[in-house]
Design an enzyme around this catalytic site. Structure first.
Site, PDB file in Angstrom:
ATOM      1  N   ILE A  28       0.824  -1.204   0.000  1.00  0.00           N
ATOM      2  CA  ILE A  28       0.000   0.000   0.000  1.00  0.00           C
ATOM      3  C   ILE A  28       0.859   1.255   0.000  1.00  0.00           C
ATOM      4  O   ILE A  28       0.459   2.300  -0.520  1.00  0.00           O
ATOM      5  CB  ILE A  28      -0.978  -0.007   1.202  1.00  0.00           C
ATOM      6  CG1 ILE A  28      -2.088   1.034   1.009  1.00  0.00           C
ATOM      7  CG2 ILE A  28      -0.242   0.201   2.513  1.00  0.00           C
ATOM      8  CD1 ILE A  28      -3.047   0.707  -0.095  1.00  0.00           C
ATOM      9  N   ALA A  29       2.074   1.167   0.549  1.00  0.00           N
ATOM     10  CA  ALA A  29       2.990   2.306   0.544  1.00  0.00           C
ATOM     11  C   ALA A  29       3.399   2.660  -0.886  1.00  0.00           C
ATOM     12  O   ALA A  29       3.539   3.839  -1.233  1.00  0.00           O
ATOM     13  CB  ALA A  29       4.225   1.992   1.384  1.00  0.00           C
ATOM     14  N   ARG A  57      12.263   0.123   8.728  1.00  0.00           N
ATOM     15  CA  ARG A  57      13.180  -0.363   9.760  1.00  0.00           C
ATOM     16  C   ARG A  57      14.527  -0.770   9.165  1.00  0.00           C
ATOM     17  O   ARG A  57      15.466  -1.044   9.891  1.00  0.00           O
ATOM     18  CB  ARG A  57      12.550  -1.539  10.498  1.00  0.00           C
ATOM     19  CG  ARG A  57      11.380  -1.134  11.383  1.00  0.00           C
ATOM     20  CD  ARG A  57      10.659  -2.334  11.948  1.00  0.00           C
ATOM     21  NE  ARG A  57      10.012  -3.122  10.899  1.00  0.00           N
ATOM     22  CZ  ARG A  57       9.277  -4.205  11.127  1.00  0.00           C
ATOM     23  NH1 ARG A  57       9.093  -4.620  12.368  1.00  0.00           N
ATOM     24  NH2 ARG A  57       8.728  -4.870  10.136  1.00  0.00           N
ATOM     25  N   TYR A  78      12.121   4.563  12.291  1.00  0.00           N
ATOM     26  CA  TYR A  78      10.962   5.429  12.479  1.00  0.00           C
ATOM     27  C   TYR A  78      11.312   6.630  13.359  1.00  0.00           C
ATOM     28  O   TYR A  78      10.730   7.705  13.217  1.00  0.00           O
ATOM     29  CB  TYR A  78       9.800   4.638  13.082  1.00  0.00           C
ATOM     30  CG  TYR A  78       9.336   3.490  12.200  1.00  0.00           C
ATOM     31  CD1 TYR A  78       9.388   3.577  10.812  1.00  0.00           C
ATOM     32  CD2 TYR A  78       8.844   2.320  12.758  1.00  0.00           C
ATOM     33  CE1 TYR A  78       8.966   2.530   9.997  1.00  0.00           C
ATOM     34  CE2 TYR A  78       8.420   1.261  11.962  1.00  0.00           C
ATOM     35  CZ  TYR A  78       8.486   1.382  10.584  1.00  0.00           C
ATOM     36  OH  TYR A  78       8.074   0.338   9.793  1.00  0.00           O
ATOM     37  N   LYS A 117      -6.575   2.062   6.849  1.00  0.00           N
ATOM     38  CA  LYS A 117      -7.578   1.205   7.480  1.00  0.00           C
ATOM     39  C   LYS A 117      -6.995  -0.201   7.664  1.00  0.00           C
ATOM     40  O   LYS A 117      -6.049  -0.577   6.969  1.00  0.00           O
ATOM     41  CB  LYS A 117      -8.871   1.187   6.654  1.00  0.00           C
ATOM     42  CG  LYS A 117      -8.701   0.716   5.200  1.00  0.00           C
ATOM     43  CD  LYS A 117      -8.574  -0.770   5.075  1.00  0.00           C
ATOM     44  CE  LYS A 117      -7.968  -1.179   3.771  1.00  0.00           C
ATOM     45  NZ  LYS A 117      -7.418  -2.546   3.812  1.00  0.00           N
ATOM     46  N   ASP A 196      -9.251  -6.142   7.004  1.00  0.00           N
ATOM     47  CA  ASP A 196      -8.605  -5.710   5.766  1.00  0.00           C
ATOM     48  C   ASP A 196      -9.592  -5.457   4.630  1.00  0.00           C
ATOM     49  O   ASP A 196      -9.563  -4.400   4.012  1.00  0.00           O
ATOM     50  CB  ASP A 196      -7.568  -6.745   5.329  1.00  0.00           C
ATOM     51  CG  ASP A 196      -6.602  -6.180   4.305  1.00  0.00           C
ATOM     52  OD1 ASP A 196      -5.645  -5.504   4.708  1.00  0.00           O
ATOM     53  OD2 ASP A 196      -6.830  -6.375   3.094  1.00  0.00           O
TER      54      ASP A 196
END
Length: 351
Positions: A28-29, A57, A78, A117, A196
């Site tokens: 989704i990124a 990370r 982060y 979401k 999801d």
């Protein structure tokens, strides 16, 4: 407080844009990175947002992501993102189980957040996150794109016009064969179909019912079939509303479905093709002939609407977006908690 919150006039005068950072490098990124680049190149949005940074990370993974999409900044942790004063809006693109912790950290660091979401894994986490949002006065909004799309207004107008008479029943489904994705089957990541894909038919139904809890729910009947890991593989839910409307929601991570949204009234019905990103809308009469066809406006990717809403809310100094206010997010989270409670589905971190 972010450098731009409530400073629209100053931002416009100085040509400042809302710098967007992505937290996470999953699938989704990548969709969001594509969206941000298209927005930056589109006259409608080019003066509003800027694709700025990505955090992961792993520093090499973040750098490769930034290089692929032309982002000027990447972070190998982060914490580096949280320390950057140039970040105005963080899009949280990690698994559901991490949203609350990461969202709270962003808010504490003065960053506005757009949270993919489902907003969190459960209502308790959602309340904790929203409490920090209220405390900081920063924007915190759920990135469920269908709430922000123009198709929502088209559907609302059809229902409110009375063209199909009195709405009596609603049905929506969303199913994809996605068990090959670890986050979907892992209970420690709040996996399963519900959070999801199931969140979309529930939101479709809620929007048709007017949102904002306009009509109370009388009772809910639901069942699910578990996956080998214990999360829900597929589920079915019937919601009975106080005004006599009955709504059904189906979701699955095993199969493909037509992804349809259906609104049935006393004088006709509405068919929405693909509730996950409505492609077209047809209104039928009682004779089953098409009365009216609606094409949905062309879009960049569909994610631009939630980004623009978030950016504008930041410039206006708002803590939530009117398209998906905190009350609506909480109501959907509470409903999903009710469903899981009836199924006996508890994630390991909830025990």
């Amino acid at each position: 407080m972010s450098r731009l919150n409530g400073r629209r006039a100053e931002a416009e005068a100085q040509g400042l844009k809302v710098n967007v950072a992505i937290l996470g490098c999953g699938g989704i990124a990548h969709a969001m990175a594509t969206t941000l680049n298209k927005m930056a190149a589109d006259p409608q949005y080019s003066n509003l947002i800027a694709p700025y940074a990505v955090a992961a990370r792993n520093g090499e993974r973040a750098a490769a992501f930034a290089d692929k999409y032309g982002f000027p900044v990447s972070y190998g942790s982060y914490d580096e993102l949280l320390a950057d004063p140039q970040v105005d809006l963080v899009y949280i693109a990690t698994p559901h189980s991490l949203h609350a912790e990461q969202g709270i950290a962003c808010l504490r660091a003065g960053k506005n957040i757009l949270v993919e979401k489902s907003f969190t894994a459960n209502t308790a986490q959602a309340r904790d996150l929203l409490a920090v949002a209220d405390e900081t006065g920063l924007l915190c909004t759920e990135a469920i794109w269908t709430r922000y799309m123009p198709s929502r207004a088209i559907i609302d107008d059809i229902v409110n016009s009375g063209e199909i008479g009195e709405v009596q029943s609603i049905s929506a489904n969303l199913c994809y064969p996605v068990t090959h994705k670890t986050r979907m089957t892992d209970p420690t990541l709040a996996g399963g179909a519900l959070l999801d894909v199931g969140v979309y038919p529930l939101n479709f139904i809620d929007m048709v019912m007017g949102g904002h809890g306009a009509v109370p729910i009388d009772r809910v009947e639901t069942s699910m079939m578990p996956y080998a890991t214990g999360v829900d593989a597929q589920n079915a839910t019937t919601i009975y509303y106080g005004n006599g409307v009955m709504a059904s929601s189906v979701s699955s991570m095993l199969v493909a479905s037509d992804r349809g949204g259906y609104i049935w009234g006393t004088d006709g019905y509405v068919v929405c093709r693909n509730i996950n990103n409505v492609e077209s809308i047809d209104v039928y009469g009682t004779d089953h002939s098409v009365r009216t066809h609606y094409d949905v406006p062309a879009q960049l990717t569909g994610y631009e609407y939630e980004v623009a809403a978030a950016a504008n809310a930041i410039l206006d100094g708002l803590g939530e977006c009117e398209e998906m206010p905190h009350s609506d997010t909480l109501r959907i989270m509470e409903l999903m908690d009710v469903l899981r409670g009836k199924w006996g589905l508890v994630y390991p971190f909830e025990q």
